[in-house]
Every structure is written in C-alpha cells, then in structure tokens.
Design an enzyme around this catalytic site. Sequence first.
Site, short mmCIF file in Angstrom:
data_model
loop_
_atom_site.label_atom_id
_atom_site.label_comp_id
_atom_site.label_asym_id
_atom_site.label_seq_id
_atom_site.Cartn_x
_atom_site.Cartn_y
_atom_site.Cartn_z
N LYS A 144 -16.88 -17.96 2.52
CA LYS A 144 -18.30 -17.80 2.83
C LYS A 144 -19.17 -17.30 1.68
CE LYS A 144 -18.95 -16.37 7.34
NZ LYS A 144 -18.89 -15.19 8.20
N ARG A 170 0.82 -1.22 0.00
CA ARG A 170 0.00 0.00 0.00
C ARG A 170 0.85 1.26 0.00
NH1 ARG A 170 -4.41 -2.16 4.36
NH2 ARG A 170 -5.74 -3.17 2.85
N GLY A 227 -12.40 -4.58 0.68
CA GLY A 227 -13.81 -4.24 0.86
C GLY A 227 -14.30 -3.25 -0.19
N GLY A 268 -8.35 -9.36 -0.58
CA GLY A 268 -7.17 -9.79 0.19
C GLY A 268 -6.54 -11.11 -0.19
P1 AMP Z 1 -12.59 -15.14 2.11
O1 AMP Z 1 -11.97 -14.25 3.15
O2 AMP Z 1 -14.03 -15.40 2.29
O3 AMP Z 1 -12.23 -14.73 0.70
O4 AMP Z 1 -11.94 -16.56 2.35
C1 AMP Z 1 -10.56 -16.82 2.24
C2 AMP Z 1 -10.26 -18.03 3.10
O5 AMP Z 1 -11.06 -19.12 2.66
C3 AMP Z 1 -8.82 -18.49 2.99
O6 AMP Z 1 -8.20 -18.32 4.23
C4 AMP Z 1 -8.94 -19.96 2.62
O7 AMP Z 1 -8.08 -20.79 3.38
C5 AMP Z 1 -10.38 -20.29 2.97
N1 AMP Z 1 -10.90 -21.43 2.19
C6 AMP Z 1 -10.89 -21.56 0.86
N2 AMP Z 1 -11.41 -22.74 0.50
C7 AMP Z 1 -11.78 -23.37 1.62
C8 AMP Z 1 -12.36 -24.64 1.90
N3 AMP Z 1 -12.68 -25.48 0.91
N4 AMP Z 1 -12.60 -24.96 3.19
C9 AMP Z 1 -12.27 -24.12 4.17
N5 AMP Z 1 -11.71 -22.90 3.99
C10 AMP Z 1 -11.46 -22.54 2.72
#
Ligand code: AMP
Length: 399
Positions: free
Chosen positions: A201, A36, A380, A357
């Site tokens: 999620k 950044r 975000g 991120g």
């Molecule tokens: P997000 O912040 O929602 O973009 O999620 C990123 C995180 O999702 C990373 O730390 C990944 O390790 C986790 N992730 C990705 N695929 C999976 C999975 N199949 N099961 C659990 N965690 C996951």
Amino acid sequence: MSKFSSHNFSNEKALIRVDFNVPLDKQTQAITDDTRMTAVIPTINKILNDGGSVILMSHLGRPKDGAEEKYSLKHIVQHLSQLLDGKTIKFADDCIGEQAKTLASSLQPGEVLLLENLRFHKEEEKGDAQFAQQLCKLGDVYVNDAFGTAHRAHASTAIIAKYFSPENKMFGLLMNAEVESAEKVLHKADKPFTAIIGGAKVSDKILIIENLLERATDIIIGGGMAYTFMKAQGGTIGTSLCEDERITTAQELLKKAEAKGVCIHLPSDSVIAEKFDMNSDISTSPSNNIPDSWMGLDIGPMACDHFSHVIKNSKTILWNGPMGVFEMEKFQHGTKTIAKAVAEATQNGAFSLVGGGDSVAAVNQFGYADKVSYVSTGGGALLEYFEGKSLPGISAISE
Ligand code: AMP
C-alpha cells in the site's frame, strides 16, 4: 563505549523491557520465530556475567480484557531457558503485586525472573503513571531493549523511565545497535543513498517517502504500491493493486522528487498474472500497459536489471517492503534479485539496513540476512523513525 557496556551491574537488579512478542503456533503455542528473543540474549548475559540479576518484562499479543491463557508469557519460559544455557527462569504470574515484589526482592545475582504479560493490565498501553511506578520498584536499573515497541508511549517503554535517575536508565545492546544503524542511515548517510520501498500500500508509505525525499539520492518503488504511481503517470494497469484515492498524492510525490533532484525509479516492466494465484498463467508486460484482466504481481526482468544497477552503485541502502508477492514462488524473483543486489553492494562497502516485517522475512527466507549490514527487529518503530517522528521509547532515555 555505550552507557550499558560501561555499566557494572554487579549486585544490581536490572529491570529490562524486552520485546518477547514472538509469533506462537495457534494450536501448540510453540514459538514459530524466536528472532526477537535471541536478539536480547547478549544484553541479558552481560548483566548476569557482571554479577547482576535480571527481571524481564514484555507484552505478548493483544489481549483484549485482562489475562488470557493464549497470551501468557509462560509459553516462552522453556525456550528462554534453552537460550540461556539451561538457566532456571523464575516466573511471576502477574507483573505487579505481592508475588512479583517478593520474587524480585529475593532474586540473587545470576538469577532471571520473567514477569507475566504487561498488557494483562490496561494501564500498560494507557501509559499509566501509577502502574509504571509499581513496575519501577522491582529493579535498581532500567534497561530498554525493546526497539519493536519504541514507538509506543506505554508505561513500561517510556513512562517508567521518569522514575529512574539518569545514570540508572539506559538502552540495552540491541536498542543501541538499532538506534545507531537507523541514525547512520537517516543522518549520516554516505551518498549515493538509495531507499528501496515496496509492499502493498502507498498509503502506509507516504510519510516515509516524503521524509526520504529530503535525504535520499534515489528512491526505488516496487511491489503493489508501484501501480498507483503507474496510473498517476497515465499508464493502464489492468487489475493490479491501486489506491485511486492516492493518485494525486503519488503525482505530488513525483513532482516534489523532481524539484529536489531525487531520482524515483519505478519498475518499467512487471511479471503479470490472470489471477492472484500461484497456479495462474503468467507473462511479462510493460508496467504502464498491462492487459485489462491481468495484474502485476512482481517486478519484471528489465526492472530487476535497472534496480540492481542503482543498488550496486549506492553507498547507503535502506530497504523496506518486498518487490512482489514473494510468498508465491512465481512472483519472488524480483525480491530475490533485490536481496542479492543489496548483499553485493554491502560486500563492496555499502551500509545496508533492512527493516519492516516482510522485507526481513524475505532476506531470511532467501538466505541474505547475514550478508546485509543490519536487519532491524522493528517494524512500525523503524517506519516511524524514518518518517522523522521522535520515538517515545528512545526520547524517554536520551532526553
Ligand atoms: P506491506 O505490508 O505493505 O509491506 O506489504 C507486504 C505485502 O505486499 C506482501 O504480503 C506481498 O505479498 C504484497 N505485495 C507485494 N507486491 C504486490 C503486488 N504487486 N500485488 C499484490 N500484493 C503485493
């Protein structure tokens, strides 16, 4: 040419909102990732080279109640000086008040002043008008180069713009590049346009998927969120991540996509593990038929081939979120393969934007950051932009 590039800053004091919210080591306070900071150096240099002076304002972390030593911007002074070829950086212990005023008014062309963390005043996040007015008096021209906080209507990111005339407020070079590449993908995408959405999620990504259904030709869904979609289609997913309360939403998104002729690609197979552990035994399985006590932690080899094929046929690509638990070696193959496919598509003329991120961390980690068209500094903010929201930091200047 942008307003910023054509502006001559000679003998002007430019008040620049930057995003120096860099990660610091908890023990040593050393900067662990300076992306950044390096991203705004061209903006600072242009002003200094014109014969102007620079007043930098930023937040750092989330101080709860007033000043906190660990969130002081003092910790970044030395590194900022290095990035500006050893230039002396003046520092104001408070972003408003007598000292800041005196330092700002005595600033000479070619000099740089950094103000203490804006969030040491609760008025910053409240978007307080009086606080914004105090800040605005420090500079002749307002430059917003903080895309990372463009989704916040804070005093220094949005409210302050009211107190500068149209010719004296503008985006910096970073903000211009961010806005241009995001606009290119959202409003001027050459087709086929593939959006790759991953991460943990579904709930975080519903709005972005909904908005992309109006624009993309293909949406690839990977990562932990794919299993809620698998279950929504009647699959068994073992102990994989699942948001049961989002199953109906997933079904609705699939239906909407079909009605609009948007192709949703889900991973047909997965790399599965018995435990969420880098030492766990692993295997592969169809994503809709995962054994009871196993969980999907990465997309499988067939999904890698399928997704790569779709990506390589695309002319525009947006990527947000990893395909698996890429932080662990055993589950990073999917994310790595997708990074490689995006790089190949880019080499063949596609425009690719990577943002958010974890996907940014992944392209950096796997060495593909300079092989995609643009890597966004906004997490975000980028997500909200692609959800179709108007970002206060952008509209305060462009409207
Ligand atoms: P997000 O912040 O929602 O973009 O999620 C990123 C995180 O999702 C990373 O730390 C990944 O390790 C986790 N992730 C990705 N695929 C999976 C999975 N199949 N099961 C659990 N965690 C996951």
